[in-house]
Design a protein around this motif. Structure first.
Motif, short mmCIF file in Angstrom:
data_model
loop_
_atom_site.label_atom_id
_atom_site.label_comp_id
_atom_site.label_asym_id
_atom_site.label_seq_id
_atom_site.Cartn_x
_atom_site.Cartn_y
_atom_site.Cartn_z
N TYR A 194 5.84 -10.84 52.16
CA TYR A 194 6.90 -11.85 52.04
C TYR A 194 6.33 -13.19 51.57
O TYR A 194 7.00 -13.92 50.81
CB TYR A 194 7.64 -12.01 53.38
CG TYR A 194 8.75 -11.01 53.54
CD1 TYR A 194 9.98 -11.18 52.90
CD2 TYR A 194 8.58 -9.88 54.32
CE1 TYR A 194 11.00 -10.25 53.03
CE2 TYR A 194 9.60 -8.94 54.47
CZ TYR A 194 10.81 -9.14 53.83
OH TYR A 194 11.81 -8.21 53.94
N THR A 195 5.14 -13.51 52.00
CA THR A 195 4.52 -14.75 51.54
C THR A 195 4.26 -14.69 50.04
O THR A 195 4.52 -15.66 49.31
CB THR A 195 3.20 -15.00 52.29
OG1 THR A 195 3.45 -15.01 53.70
CG2 THR A 195 2.60 -16.35 51.90
N HIS A 196 3.80 -13.56 49.55
CA HIS A 196 3.54 -13.41 48.11
C HIS A 196 4.83 -13.44 47.30
O HIS A 196 4.86 -14.00 46.20
CB HIS A 196 2.76 -12.12 47.86
CG HIS A 196 1.32 -12.19 48.28
ND1 HIS A 196 0.50 -11.09 48.38
CD2 HIS A 196 0.56 -13.25 48.64
CE1 HIS A 196 -0.70 -11.47 48.77
NE2 HIS A 196 -0.69 -12.77 48.94
N GLN A 197 5.91 -12.85 47.83
CA GLN A 197 7.20 -12.93 47.15
C GLN A 197 7.66 -14.39 47.04
O GLN A 197 8.19 -14.82 46.01
CB GLN A 197 8.25 -12.13 47.92
CG GLN A 197 8.10 -10.62 47.82
CD GLN A 197 9.18 -9.91 48.63
OE1 GLN A 197 10.36 -10.20 48.51
NE2 GLN A 197 8.75 -8.98 49.47
N SER A 226 2.23 -22.78 52.10
CA SER A 226 2.38 -21.33 52.21
C SER A 226 1.08 -20.68 52.70
O SER A 226 1.11 -19.79 53.56
CB SER A 226 2.76 -20.73 50.85
OG SER A 226 3.92 -21.31 50.35
N ASP A 227 -0.03 -21.14 52.15
CA ASP A 227 -1.32 -20.58 52.55
C ASP A 227 -1.61 -20.87 54.01
O ASP A 227 -2.09 -20.01 54.75
CB ASP A 227 -2.43 -21.16 51.66
CG ASP A 227 -3.79 -20.55 51.97
OD1 ASP A 227 -3.93 -19.34 51.78
OD2 ASP A 227 -4.68 -21.28 52.41
N TRP A 228 -1.30 -22.08 54.44
CA TRP A 228 -1.51 -22.42 55.85
C TRP A 228 -0.64 -21.55 56.76
O TRP A 228 -1.10 -21.06 57.79
CB TRP A 228 -1.17 -23.90 56.09
CG TRP A 228 -1.24 -24.24 57.54
CD1 TRP A 228 -2.35 -24.60 58.25
CD2 TRP A 228 -0.16 -24.22 58.48
NE1 TRP A 228 -2.03 -24.81 59.56
CE2 TRP A 228 -0.69 -24.59 59.73
CE3 TRP A 228 1.20 -23.94 58.36
CZ2 TRP A 228 0.09 -24.68 60.88
CZ3 TRP A 228 1.97 -24.02 59.51
CH2 TRP A 228 1.42 -24.38 60.74
N LEU A 229 0.60 -21.34 56.35
CA LEU A 229 1.52 -20.53 57.15
C LEU A 229 1.00 -19.10 57.29
O LEU A 229 1.11 -18.49 58.36
CB LEU A 229 2.89 -20.52 56.50
CG LEU A 229 4.04 -19.92 57.33
CD1 LEU A 229 4.35 -20.81 58.51
CD2 LEU A 229 5.27 -19.73 56.46
N MET A 230 0.43 -18.58 56.24
CA MET A 230 -0.03 -17.20 56.24
C MET A 230 -1.31 -17.00 57.02
O MET A 230 -1.57 -15.91 57.53
CB MET A 230 -0.24 -16.77 54.78
CG MET A 230 -0.60 -15.33 54.58
SD MET A 230 -0.63 -14.96 52.81
CE MET A 230 -1.46 -13.38 52.83
N ASN A 283 1.36 -27.28 44.01
CA ASN A 283 0.15 -27.00 44.78
C ASN A 283 0.31 -27.38 46.25
O ASN A 283 -0.23 -26.70 47.13
CB ASN A 283 -1.04 -27.75 44.18
CG ASN A 283 -1.52 -27.12 42.88
OD1 ASN A 283 -1.27 -25.95 42.62
ND2 ASN A 283 -2.21 -27.91 42.06
N HIS A 284 1.04 -28.45 46.52
CA HIS A 284 1.28 -28.83 47.91
C HIS A 284 2.11 -27.77 48.62
O HIS A 284 1.86 -27.45 49.78
CB HIS A 284 2.00 -30.18 47.97
CG HIS A 284 1.12 -31.34 47.62
ND1 HIS A 284 1.63 -32.59 47.30
CD2 HIS A 284 -0.22 -31.45 47.55
CE1 HIS A 284 0.62 -33.40 47.04
NE2 HIS A 284 -0.50 -32.74 47.19
N LEU A 305 12.27 -16.70 51.95
CA LEU A 305 11.20 -15.70 52.00
C LEU A 305 10.04 -16.18 52.87
O LEU A 305 9.48 -15.41 53.66
CB LEU A 305 10.71 -15.40 50.58
CG LEU A 305 11.70 -14.66 49.69
CD1 LEU A 305 11.25 -14.73 48.23
CD2 LEU A 305 11.86 -13.21 50.13
N LEU A 306 9.71 -17.46 52.74
CA LEU A 306 8.64 -18.02 53.55
C LEU A 306 9.03 -18.03 55.03
O LEU A 306 8.20 -17.78 55.91
CB LEU A 306 8.34 -19.45 53.08
CG LEU A 306 7.00 -20.05 53.51
CD1 LEU A 306 5.84 -19.24 52.94
CD2 LEU A 306 6.90 -21.49 53.06
N GLY A 307 10.32 -18.29 55.30
CA GLY A 307 10.80 -18.29 56.68
C GLY A 307 10.75 -16.92 57.31
O GLY A 307 10.46 -16.79 58.52
N ILE A 308 11.02 -15.88 56.54
CA ILE A 308 10.90 -14.52 57.07
C ILE A 308 9.44 -14.23 57.42
O ILE A 308 9.13 -13.68 58.48
CB ILE A 308 11.44 -13.49 56.05
CG1 ILE A 308 12.96 -13.66 55.90
CG2 ILE A 308 11.11 -12.07 56.49
CD1 ILE A 308 13.58 -12.83 54.79
#
Length: 324
Positions: A291-294, A316-320, A310-311, A200-203
């Motif tokens: 997708y990030t939230h999923q 994820s937060d940085w990616l978004m 948390n890491h 999901l993060l990759g999408i």
């Protein structure tokens, strides 16, 4: 971002220990060039992050992290040839710096080298790692083929496009995380969940990349802005613009994407204007967030130490929110 920087530093130190000054130089110099060209090293960071998230030392995962990075760069070398891309991370692509034959052969060698990094793991782990790696590799090839076919198709659905980016991009992110979980001997359920989180993060990551290709900053993006537009790629932006646009806007897109050109800045700007006017730009930004939230929802269901979670949330937060 300090914790992620620590993983990046550990990986780069390991990468710099590798000796690619081998003969024939014409085969290995391009490999050394592409591996040391830079980049954020997202995928190897995820291998190291995952292994420590499940309680093992990151040093155990360094060979696997290198396998993922070598494979990723192998795919970039061949993708750049197929796309006739002039730049990679702001520098000449391998086939431009050398030639196409060199890019093909050095890329082939990198694929073999990626698998070699997994040979020294215990037999049971090595089998799991090789099976996952092979499944991922063939899916990436399938995704690349879909991408090629979409360039010449008049109609590509959102569902088809999302499957393509899942295979071409997201499965390697998922693979990186599950490899770390395998090496850490995490529970099977946790392995599957961390894979789903990564997919999901990759999408979300690929949708963000599509967005940046059109609307990014050339100084920070590292690739040619508007490259997808020039290559007539049916990205999420294109698909949503066709879905949301009026007849005039749809006709404009049909006209722009029927012209084969690689040096037309007017085309790039006019297509970007259509993407904005139709609401496609806002749609892709919403999809990235969704997708990030999923992914985060899946992550929160995994049993692991809160600090480790948390890491991963930090990543994820940085990616978004990475810079455009």
């Amino acid at each position: 971002m300090k914790s992620l920087a620590n993983y990046q530093e550990a990986f780069l130190a390991y990468l710099n220990q590798q000796d690619y000054t081998l003969e024939p130089n014409g085969l290995y110099a391009p490999i050394d060039y592409i591996l040391k060209l830079g980049g954020k090293r997202l995928r190897p960071i995820l291998v190291l992050l995952a292994v420590e998230s499940f309680g093992a030392k990151k040093e155990k995962a360094l060979p696997a992290s290198l396998a993922v990075e070598i494979f990723h760069n192998f795919s970039l070398v061949h993708d750049d040839i197929m796309d006739e891309a002039p730049l990679r991370r702001g520098k000449p692509t391998v086939h431009k710096k050398w030639d196409t034959n060199t890019g093909i052969l050095s890329g082939d060698a990198m694929l073999i080298m990626a698998y070699q990094q997994l040979h020294d793991y215990p037999s049971s782990q090595a089998k799991q790692l090789h099976q996952l790696f092979s499944k991922t590799a063939i899916q990436i090839c399938e995704g690349q083929q879909y991408d090629v076919e979409f360039e010449t198709r008049n109609l590509v659905s959102e569902t088809e496009y999302l499957q393509m980016i899942e295979y071409k991009t997201a499965v390697l992110v998922a693979c990186a995380l599950q490899m770390g979980a395998i090496i850490a001997e995490a529970a099977e359920e946790s392995q599957h969940k961390i894979y789903e989180f990564g997919k999901l993060l990759g999408i979300a990551f690929q949708l963000q990349d599509d967005f940046l290709d059109a609307f990014g900053n050339p100084a920070t993006f590292g690739k040619q802005i508007g490259g997808d537009i020039l290559e007539n790629k049916k990205t999420f932006l294109y698909i949503k613009a066709k879905e949301l646009g009026n007849e005039k806007q749809k006709d404009e897109l049909n006209r722009f994407f029927s012209v084969e050109t690689h040096k037309n800045e007017d085309k790039i700007q006019q297509v970007k204007d259509v993407f904005e006017a139709t609401g496609a730009k806002k749609s892709i930004q919403k999809a990235i967030e969704a997708y990030t939230h999923q992914a985060i929802k899946v992550l929160n269901s995994i049993e692991m130490e809160e600090q480790a979670k948390n890491h991963l949330l930090e990543f994820s937060d940085w990616l978004m929110t990475r810079k455009v």
